[in-house]
Enzyme design. Sequence first.
Site, mmCIF file in Angstrom:
data_model
loop_
_atom_site.group_PDB
_atom_site.id
_atom_site.type_symbol
_atom_site.label_atom_id
_atom_site.label_comp_id
_atom_site.label_asym_id
_atom_site.label_seq_id
_atom_site.Cartn_x
_atom_site.Cartn_y
_atom_site.Cartn_z
ATOM 1 N N ASP A 26 0.832 -1.210 0.000
ATOM 2 C CA ASP A 26 0.000 0.000 0.000
ATOM 3 C C ASP A 26 0.867 1.261 0.000
ATOM 4 O O ASP A 26 2.000 1.247 0.466
ATOM 5 C CB ASP A 26 -0.910 -0.030 1.235
ATOM 6 C CG ASP A 26 -2.092 0.916 1.100
ATOM 7 O OD1 ASP A 26 -2.364 1.396 -0.016
ATOM 8 O OD2 ASP A 26 -2.749 1.176 2.125
ATOM 9 N N ASN A 74 -10.721 -2.560 -5.288
ATOM 10 C CA ASN A 74 -9.940 -1.677 -6.163
ATOM 11 C C ASN A 74 -10.478 -1.766 -7.583
ATOM 12 O O ASN A 74 -10.685 -0.767 -8.276
ATOM 13 C CB ASN A 74 -8.455 -2.073 -6.205
ATOM 14 C CG ASN A 74 -7.716 -1.889 -4.896
ATOM 15 O OD1 ASN A 74 -6.781 -2.627 -4.602
ATOM 16 N ND2 ASN A 74 -8.100 -0.912 -4.089
#
Length: 277
Positions: A26, A74
């Site tokens: 991330d 996502n």
Amino acid sequence: LNPKEAKVYAELDPERLPHHIAIIMDGNGRWAKRRHLPRVAGHRAGVEAVRATTETAARLHIPALTLYAFSEENWKKRPRAEVAFLMGLLRHYLKQEVPLLNENNIRLGYIGRERELPAEVQDCMAWAREATARNSGMKLTLALNYSARTELVDAVNGLLREVAGNSAAAHVTEQDIARHLYTHHLPELDFVIRTSGEMRLSNFLLWQVAYAEIYVTSTLWPDFRGLHLLQAISEFQKRERRYGGLIEPVSAAEPAPPERARAAAAIPAEALTPTGK
Ligand code: IPE
Ligand code: IPE
Ligand code: MG
């Protein structure tokens, strides 16, 4: 190994390395933002972190490394242009990386709903998996269009199909569930790393994480390298794993200090020298 890496490496106990490391990669967007670049520049820079981390893990002989590349959320919630960029980057990564994976004896696999990805991406994924299928070293798994809850839904539906028409067999054990998860062929997860400081799992490996150690670093994914992996493993080795039980005063599994030093000499430091730049 540079001096910093060598120092961390020398203090690791090769007998107590994790068997299955999963990384929530991330912070690509924030990395780019700090440089006044578009988000996708962060994704592109993240590829170098994937390469360095994978190579270091393979050289340490970690049996399994699972990388959360993008989640089902996502895929569904990010702007279409960003998703398209990620698809292109994935194809580019797969084509480019196969020789290096082969050089490091790495077998590539995937978890997530592959069938929902664009056909040409699926073709590329199948090609890369096939091209590394004969390797016998580390299992590198990319989580693509992955959701832990979807994985459990798929596992339950798999079980239902298995017992269909045989209600006598409709008694489900923990092993049955594990057998139907996407990760059935991988060692028990023992270590989860998340970059960029977020203290959450974001729908990653919820079943498998049961007794895994969790390590969160503020380092943003594009800045993550072999040194950071070594530092994370060093932290892992300081954890006391109890599994709900009690730690014996003297554990038989714990080698005596001289033996540990001898074991540390077993992996030559040259094995960790990065190649293929
Ligand atoms: C992680 O970076 C990569 C993917 C989720 C594909 P992000 O894109 O989430 O970066 P941040 O969290 O916005 O910094
Ligand atoms: C988790 O990161 C997914 C990956 C790293 C692929 P996100 O950036 O999607 O997670 P949230 O939205 O911050 O929870
Ligand atoms: Mg993020």
